[in-house]
Motif scaffolding. Structure first.
Motif, PDB file in Angstrom:
ATOM      1  N   MET A 158     -26.227 -56.396 -37.562  1.00 11.33           N
ATOM      2  CA  MET A 158     -25.236 -55.578 -36.863  1.00 11.33           C
ATOM      3  C   MET A 158     -25.937 -54.658 -35.853  1.00 11.33           C
ATOM      4  SD  MET A 158     -22.481 -52.891 -38.511  1.00 11.33           S
ATOM      5  CE  MET A 158     -21.442 -51.897 -37.445  1.00 11.33           C
ATOM      6  N   LYS A 159     -25.432 -54.644 -34.620  1.00 16.78           N
ATOM      7  CA  LYS A 159     -26.035 -53.828 -33.573  1.00 16.78           C
ATOM      8  C   LYS A 159     -25.807 -52.350 -33.864  1.00 16.78           C
ATOM      9  CE  LYS A 159     -26.104 -53.224 -28.570  1.00 16.78           C
ATOM     10  NZ  LYS A 159     -25.496 -53.635 -27.270  1.00 16.78           N
ATOM     11  N   PRO A 160     -26.868 -51.518 -33.777  1.00 14.37           N
ATOM     12  CA  PRO A 160     -26.709 -50.081 -34.037  1.00 14.37           C
ATOM     13  C   PRO A 160     -25.710 -49.449 -33.082  1.00 14.37           C
ATOM     14  CG  PRO A 160     -29.031 -50.706 -33.993  1.00 14.37           C
ATOM     15  CD  PRO A 160     -28.260 -51.890 -33.495  1.00 14.37           C
ATOM     16  N   GLN A 161     -24.993 -48.453 -33.552  1.00 15.55           N
ATOM     17  CA  GLN A 161     -24.022 -47.731 -32.746  1.00 15.55           C
ATOM     18  C   GLN A 161     -24.683 -46.507 -32.139  1.00 15.55           C
ATOM     19  OE1 GLN A 161     -20.735 -46.114 -34.950  1.00 15.55           O
ATOM     20  NE2 GLN A 161     -19.480 -45.774 -33.132  1.00 15.55           N
ATOM     21  N   ILE A 162     -24.447 -46.302 -30.838  1.00 17.64           N
ATOM     22  CA  ILE A 162     -24.985 -45.133 -30.149  1.00 17.64           C
ATOM     23  C   ILE A 162     -23.890 -44.070 -30.064  1.00 17.64           C
ATOM     24  CG2 ILE A 162     -26.038 -44.228 -28.064  1.00 17.64           C
ATOM     25  CD1 ILE A 162     -27.809 -46.157 -29.600  1.00 17.64           C
ATOM     26  N   ILE A 163     -24.208 -42.887 -30.570  1.00 14.98           N
ATOM     27  CA  ILE A 163     -23.275 -41.764 -30.577  1.00 14.98           C
ATOM     28  C   ILE A 163     -23.810 -40.689 -29.642  1.00 14.98           C
ATOM     29  CG2 ILE A 163     -22.151 -40.019 -32.016  1.00 14.98           C
ATOM     30  CD1 ILE A 163     -22.711 -41.899 -34.428  1.00 14.98           C
ATOM     31  N   THR A 164     -22.937 -40.149 -28.780  1.00 13.06           N
ATOM     32  CA  THR A 164     -23.351 -39.139 -27.806  1.00 13.06           C
ATOM     33  C   THR A 164     -22.692 -37.803 -28.111  1.00 13.06           C
ATOM     34  OG1 THR A 164     -23.567 -40.835 -26.088  1.00 13.06           O
ATOM     35  CG2 THR A 164     -23.487 -38.540 -25.358  1.00 13.06           C
ATOM     36  N   PHE A 165     -23.513 -36.777 -28.288  1.00 11.99           N
ATOM     37  CA  PHE A 165     -23.032 -35.405 -28.443  1.00 11.99           C
ATOM     38  C   PHE A 165     -23.310 -34.631 -27.160  1.00 11.99           C
ATOM     39  CE2 PHE A 165     -22.704 -36.239 -32.905  1.00 11.99           C
ATOM     40  CZ  PHE A 165     -21.890 -35.248 -33.441  1.00 11.99           C
ATOM     41  N   LEU A 166     -22.303 -33.923 -26.645  1.00 15.03           N
ATOM     42  CA  LEU A 166     -22.459 -32.995 -25.540  1.00 15.03           C
ATOM     43  C   LEU A 166     -22.290 -31.592 -26.096  1.00 15.03           C
ATOM     44  CD1 LEU A 166     -20.384 -34.773 -22.736  1.00 15.03           C
ATOM     45  CD2 LEU A 166     -22.864 -34.811 -23.063  1.00 15.03           C
ATOM     46  N   ILE A 167     -23.279 -30.740 -25.842  1.00 15.05           N
ATOM     47  CA  ILE A 167     -23.352 -29.441 -26.504  1.00 15.05           C
ATOM     48  C   ILE A 167     -23.635 -28.351 -25.479  1.00 15.05           C
ATOM     49  CG2 ILE A 167     -24.749 -28.055 -28.121  1.00 15.05           C
ATOM     50  CD1 ILE A 167     -25.309 -30.779 -29.588  1.00 15.05           C
ATOM     51  N   LYS A 168     -22.916 -27.232 -25.591  1.00 14.11           N
ATOM     52  CA  LYS A 168     -23.280 -26.046 -24.813  1.00 14.11           C
ATOM     53  C   LYS A 168     -23.113 -24.821 -25.700  1.00 14.11           C
ATOM     54  CE  LYS A 168     -18.810 -25.127 -22.502  1.00 14.11           C
ATOM     55  NZ  LYS A 168     -18.157 -24.895 -21.188  1.00 14.11           N
TER      56      LYS A 168
END
Length: 290
Positions: free
Chosen positions: A1-11
């Motif tokens: 299974m292809k890994p899932q990329i998760i994106t966090f945007l933080i300020k």
């Protein structure tokens, strides 16, 4: 299974140890850190970060648990954040009036899968560009508008977009001024292309005004639409050198090429979750090879 990329945007307010705290949080939860981009505005004392983490079969935490645990961490550092799991293409509506170049360019890029999105519709106050939408097999909606019917037409737009779960609206030279009510319904979800290097020559007919001033650079600006006309957070800009021999027609032709590149880059940045809006400024992180 292809890994899932998760994106966090933080300020959050800048503070000692914030990078360590954030990266350690995701390490503790079992995630692999793919990339970490950060920017500190020392003038305003603000910190911005784009974190991309990798989730695979070894990560036992659910999306709900991840968000719940991060939400417990955030208040201690005054963190404002959003997360995208990358497995859903954003649904896009393109709004146009008469000019073809931006629409054709976006639909061609979408067809070639250069934009990670699903263009659900083209909407116009005229019928002139319907053949282009038809060429690409994209549904076309004609919603004419006059000064007297503006409120009703915008409600039709809202009903159309909301019923189709539109995530992003692209004004690819839609030559109507949107009302505050409409803009506020889609905060930071409307990208406009302005055929000028803002803040110069705001409003209508910038090429003629540029010609009259004898400019030596002609440009274009993509920005989020806000209540203040042509003054929203700037996402992307570019320019081309011109000379005194340039006519309004040649400036317009040069500008059209710049517009297509600027708008496409801005849309791509939004779709790739590369943008954090802070007040009236867009913090745009560069691509990291994704």
């Amino acid at each position: 299974m292809k890994p899932q990329i998760i994106t966090f945007l933080i300020k959050c307010p800048d503070q000692k140890g914030i990078v360590s705290k954030l990266t350690h949080f995701f390490y503790q939860e079992g995630f692999n850190l793919v990339s970490a981009q950060q920017y500190t505005n020392s003038i305003d004392g603000m910190f911005f970060m784009r974190l991309r983490i990798e989730s695979d079969d070894t990560v036992l935490i659910s999306k709900e648990q991840l968000e719940e645990r991060f939400a417990r961490l955030a208040p201690a550092y005054d963190i404002v954040w959003s997360v995208d799991y990358g497995n859903k293409k954003q649904k896009v509506a393109i709004m146009v009036s008469h000019t073809t170049h931006n629409l054709y360019d976006l639909l061609q890029r979408n067809k070639e899968q250069k934009l990670h999105c699903d263009v659900k519709m083209v909407v116009s106050n005229h019928t002139k560009l319907k053949p282009i939408a038809d060429m690409f097999g994209i549904p076309f909606y004609h919603l004419p508008v006059t000064k007297e019917t503006k409120k009703e037409q915008e409600q039709q737009l809202i009903d159309l977009f909301d019923s189709n779960d539109i995530d992003l609206i692209v004004m690819a030279r839609y030559m109507q001024i949107l009302s505050n009510d409409f803009i506020n319904h889609y905060p930071n979800k409307i990208i406009n292309i302005h055929h000028s290097f803002l803040p110069a020559f705001q409003g209508a007919n910038p090429y003629m005004r540029a010609y009259e001033r004898g400019v030596k650079l002609i440009g274009a600006t993509a920005h989020y639409a806000t209540q203040d006309l042509d003054e929203g957070p700037i996402i992307e800009q570019d320019v081309e050198r011109v000379t005194h021999e340039s006519t309004p027609a040649t400036l317009k032709a040069i500008g059209a090429d710049i517009e297509t590149m600027v708008l496409a880059r801005a849309v791509k940045c939004h779709l790739n979750n590369q943008i954090i809006v802070d007040n009236n400024k867009a913090i745009v992180f560069p691509e990291t090879g994704e």
